[in-house]
Each structure stands twice: as C-alpha cells, then as structure tokens.
Design a protein around this motif. Sequence first.
Motif, mmCIF file in Angstrom:
data_model
loop_
_atom_site.group_PDB
_atom_site.id
_atom_site.type_symbol
_atom_site.label_atom_id
_atom_site.label_comp_id
_atom_site.label_asym_id
_atom_site.label_seq_id
_atom_site.Cartn_x
_atom_site.Cartn_y
_atom_site.Cartn_z
ATOM 1 N N ASP A 235 0.818 -1.206 0.000
ATOM 2 C CA ASP A 235 0.000 0.000 0.000
ATOM 3 C C ASP A 235 0.857 1.264 0.000
ATOM 4 O O ASP A 235 0.389 2.345 0.364
ATOM 5 C CB ASP A 235 -0.923 -0.004 1.226
ATOM 6 N N SER A 236 2.125 1.129 -0.403
ATOM 7 C CA SER A 236 3.064 2.250 -0.297
ATOM 8 C C SER A 236 3.153 3.055 -1.584
ATOM 9 O O SER A 236 2.869 2.568 -2.686
ATOM 10 C CB SER A 236 4.464 1.724 0.051
ATOM 11 N N GLU A 237 3.584 4.291 -1.431
ATOM 12 C CA GLU A 237 3.875 5.125 -2.595
ATOM 13 C C GLU A 237 5.044 4.550 -3.380
ATOM 14 O O GLU A 237 5.106 4.666 -4.615
ATOM 15 C CB GLU A 237 4.183 6.555 -2.151
ATOM 16 N N ASP A 238 6.004 3.912 -2.673
ATOM 17 C CA ASP A 238 7.134 3.293 -3.366
ATOM 18 C C ASP A 238 6.662 2.209 -4.342
ATOM 19 O O ASP A 238 7.233 2.050 -5.433
ATOM 20 C CB ASP A 238 8.113 2.674 -2.353
ATOM 21 N N PHE A 239 5.647 1.432 -3.944
ATOM 22 C CA PHE A 239 5.125 0.392 -4.836
ATOM 23 C C PHE A 239 4.526 1.023 -6.093
ATOM 24 O O PHE A 239 4.733 0.563 -7.217
ATOM 25 C CB PHE A 239 4.084 -0.449 -4.098
ATOM 26 N N ARG A 240 3.791 2.128 -5.896
ATOM 27 C CA ARG A 240 3.231 2.837 -7.051
ATOM 28 C C ARG A 240 4.331 3.436 -7.917
ATOM 29 O O ARG A 240 4.270 3.390 -9.150
ATOM 30 C CB ARG A 240 2.252 3.912 -6.569
ATOM 31 N N GLU A 241 5.381 3.977 -7.260
ATOM 32 C CA GLU A 241 6.513 4.524 -8.004
ATOM 33 C C GLU A 241 7.233 3.431 -8.783
ATOM 34 O O GLU A 241 7.651 3.636 -9.929
ATOM 35 C CB GLU A 241 7.479 5.206 -7.039
ATOM 36 N N GLY A 242 7.369 2.261 -8.207
ATOM 37 C CA GLY A 242 8.017 1.150 -8.900
ATOM 38 C C GLY A 242 7.258 0.764 -10.160
ATOM 39 O O GLY A 242 7.860 0.499 -11.209
ATOM 40 N N ARG A 243 5.926 0.740 -10.081
ATOM 41 C CA ARG A 243 5.120 0.409 -11.252
ATOM 42 C C ARG A 243 5.219 1.495 -12.319
ATOM 43 O O ARG A 243 5.315 1.212 -13.514
ATOM 44 C CB ARG A 243 3.660 0.178 -10.834
ATOM 45 N N ARG A 244 5.187 2.754 -11.863
ATOM 46 C CA ARG A 244 5.302 3.858 -12.824
ATOM 47 C C ARG A 244 6.652 3.816 -13.542
ATOM 48 O O ARG A 244 6.725 3.974 -14.773
ATOM 49 C CB ARG A 244 5.147 5.208 -12.114
ATOM 50 N N ALA A 245 7.716 3.605 -12.760
ATOM 51 C CA ALA A 245 9.056 3.583 -13.350
ATOM 52 C C ALA A 245 9.205 2.435 -14.339
ATOM 53 O O ALA A 245 9.835 2.582 -15.393
ATOM 54 C CB ALA A 245 10.112 3.479 -12.244
ATOM 55 N N PHE A 246 8.623 1.293 -13.997
ATOM 56 C CA PHE A 246 8.680 0.149 -14.912
ATOM 57 C C PHE A 246 7.978 0.486 -16.223
ATOM 58 O O PHE A 246 8.500 0.225 -17.314
ATOM 59 C CB PHE A 246 8.029 -1.069 -14.254
ATOM 60 N N ALA A 247 6.790 1.084 -16.117
ATOM 61 C CA ALA A 247 6.031 1.422 -17.318
ATOM 62 C C ALA A 247 6.739 2.490 -18.148
ATOM 63 O O ALA A 247 6.665 2.479 -19.383
ATOM 64 C CB ALA A 247 4.630 1.900 -16.932
ATOM 65 N N GLU A 248 7.429 3.415 -17.447
ATOM 66 C CA GLU A 248 8.104 4.527 -18.134
ATOM 67 C C GLU A 248 9.544 4.199 -18.505
ATOM 68 O O GLU A 248 10.259 5.047 -19.039
ATOM 69 C CB GLU A 248 8.046 5.772 -17.247
ATOM 70 N N LYS A 249 9.968 2.958 -18.194
ATOM 71 C CA LYS A 249 11.317 2.494 -18.540
ATOM 72 C C LYS A 249 12.396 3.441 -18.008
ATOM 73 O O LYS A 249 13.296 3.883 -18.724
ATOM 74 C CB LYS A 249 11.458 2.321 -20.053
ATOM 75 N N ARG A 250 12.308 3.741 -16.707
ATOM 76 C CA ARG A 250 13.304 4.581 -16.036
ATOM 77 C C ARG A 250 13.634 3.997 -14.679
ATOM 78 O O ARG A 250 12.959 3.067 -14.198
ATOM 79 C CB ARG A 250 12.770 6.011 -15.861
ATOM 80 N N ALA A 251 14.688 4.494 -14.052
ATOM 81 C CA ALA A 251 15.063 4.025 -12.717
ATOM 82 C C ALA A 251 14.070 4.583 -11.700
ATOM 83 O O ALA A 251 13.720 5.775 -11.751
ATOM 84 C CB ALA A 251 16.477 4.477 -12.370
ATOM 85 N N PRO A 252 13.583 3.741 -10.771
ATOM 86 C CA PRO A 252 12.643 4.249 -9.753
ATOM 87 C C PRO A 252 13.354 5.139 -8.742
ATOM 88 O O PRO A 252 14.551 5.002 -8.489
ATOM 89 C CB PRO A 252 12.128 2.967 -9.097
ATOM 90 N N ARG A 253 12.573 6.045 -8.142
ATOM 91 C CA ARG A 253 13.095 6.927 -7.091
ATOM 92 C C ARG A 253 12.330 6.598 -5.803
ATOM 93 O O ARG A 253 11.259 7.145 -5.535
ATOM 94 C CB ARG A 253 12.922 8.383 -7.493
ATOM 95 N N PHE A 254 12.864 5.704 -5.026
ATOM 96 C CA PHE A 254 12.203 5.226 -3.817
ATOM 97 C C PHE A 254 12.483 6.147 -2.618
ATOM 98 O O PHE A 254 13.572 6.691 -2.476
ATOM 99 C CB PHE A 254 12.654 3.815 -3.476
ATOM 100 N N ARG A 255 11.471 6.281 -1.769
ATOM 101 C CA ARG A 255 11.579 7.160 -0.588
ATOM 102 C C ARG A 255 11.325 6.443 0.726
ATOM 103 O O ARG A 255 11.388 7.025 1.799
ATOM 104 C CB ARG A 255 10.592 8.316 -0.724
ATOM 105 N N GLY A 256 11.004 5.149 0.653
ATOM 106 C CA GLY A 256 10.764 4.411 1.890
ATOM 107 C C GLY A 256 9.424 4.735 2.519
ATOM 108 O O GLY A 256 9.245 4.623 3.739
ATOM 109 N N GLU A 257 8.447 5.091 1.668
ATOM 110 C CA GLU A 257 7.116 5.429 2.221
ATOM 111 C C GLU A 257 6.023 5.102 1.215
ATOM 112 O O GLU A 257 6.314 4.857 0.045
ATOM 113 C CB GLU A 257 7.061 6.909 2.593
#
Length: 257
Positions: A235-257
Amino acid sequence: MKDIIVAKRDGVARVTLNRPAARNAVTLAMWRELADIFSRFADDRDVRAVVLAGEGKDFSVGADISEFDSIRDDKQQSADYEVAVDACSGAIAALGKPVVAAISGYCLGGGCHLALACDFRFGDRTAIIGIPSAKLSIVYGVRSVQRLLALTGIANAKRILYSADRYPAEQAMSMGLIDEIHDDASLAAERFLERLADNAPLSIAGAKYMLNGLSTGAGGLDLAVAQQLVDVASDSEDFREGRRAFAEKRAPRFRGE
C-alpha cells in the motif's frame, strides 16, 4: 577522541570502532553506544545502508577484557553485560536496512558477535576470525549462537565454539563466516551498499525481517509482523513509483514510504 565515529555519504553510513591502539576492543560503554546508534538509524531517512568497520589494522579483538574484573566479575554482572551486548547485536540485526561488516585483521569474540549481526561480512586477505570463549570459560550468547549456526551449519559452529581456533580469510569464507574477500573490504562494502541504497527500502526491510526470523528456527518469526510488512509495502507510494518507473522504462526513485 571518540571511541565510535559515524560518517554519512550518499545514503551510506559508516560506523567505525575507533580504538586502534587497543585493536578496537569494545568497552561496555561502546556496546551501549552502538545499540543507540543503530537504533537511531531506523528513523534516519538519510541512511539507507551501513558499513561497520574498525579503525587501523583490525576490525575488533572483541570485548575489552581489561574491564571484566570490575563489570563482569560474577553471575549478575555477567547477565547485565550480556543484556548490553545482545541489545547491541539486536539493534544491528533489527535495523531494516542492509549492514555490511568490513573486516580487516582480527575479528574475534565480541568482534565476531558484531559481524554475525550484520547482513554481510566482507573481508580482506588479512582477516582472521574466531570465537575464543572456550579459552575464557564464557558461554557465547544464544542469539549469537543462532546466527553462527544459521551461517556456518552445525558442524562448523561446533568446531568454531569448541576449538576457540582462529581462521584466516579463505578458510573463514569456506565455513560461511565471510561472504566475500576483497583487497579493500571497506571500499567493496561501500560500493555494494551504494547499489542496494537505490532499491526499495520497504522491500529490503521486509525481506530482512523474514529471513532473519526464519533463519533462527521455530518461533523466530512473528507471522503477524511479517504480514504487516507485506501489507505496508503493498500500500506504499514506493510500490506505485516502482510500477510507474517500470512502465516509463526509467530508474525508480524510492523514498521508503
């Protein structure tokens, strides 16, 4: 001069035992300070990983035995001392961030206790590891024996504890006490952790909790806490960021939240 030095750079904290003249023997005060340091890292967003090392030629020769006459002279004092030691190793093991022990020279007794609590142990070719408790009539603590057993297997754990022998780097690695050998263990540890620091903190924290718990045998893992870690990550923003980064073919920017 401080007995423990903490420095931070690019998400990696370096904790250095700073008593080179005493081969970084750990005093009771240092056990307590190390527990506080690693406990504080848990809430420090600027720390994504930690290197634990010794100043000078040695990682640590272990507990400062010169204090024992005054602080560990009987059963009660010994029990109080072990509480401080276990609190220290517990804080290292419980930190939901990767920790590497960078080992040069002697890593004995209490020094080995510290290294066992870390996630990884990188040594250089001078590294010598051993647990001399059988030469001091000391029974190694339960938590450290659990960690030793998980890393080395029962036959090697018995050999290490019964014999009180010291093992050079290559042999220590073959027994499971060292994971990797490098010319510069500290530099290798920092580079390794810089890579891990880019990964999702919640994923690492969850994996570390589960693996540490499962490795200690029946009852070592609280399934409710493990499930909570899974749910928080899901349920984290990091999980959503990981999916976005995968779709956008870029490195994810994780924040631990």
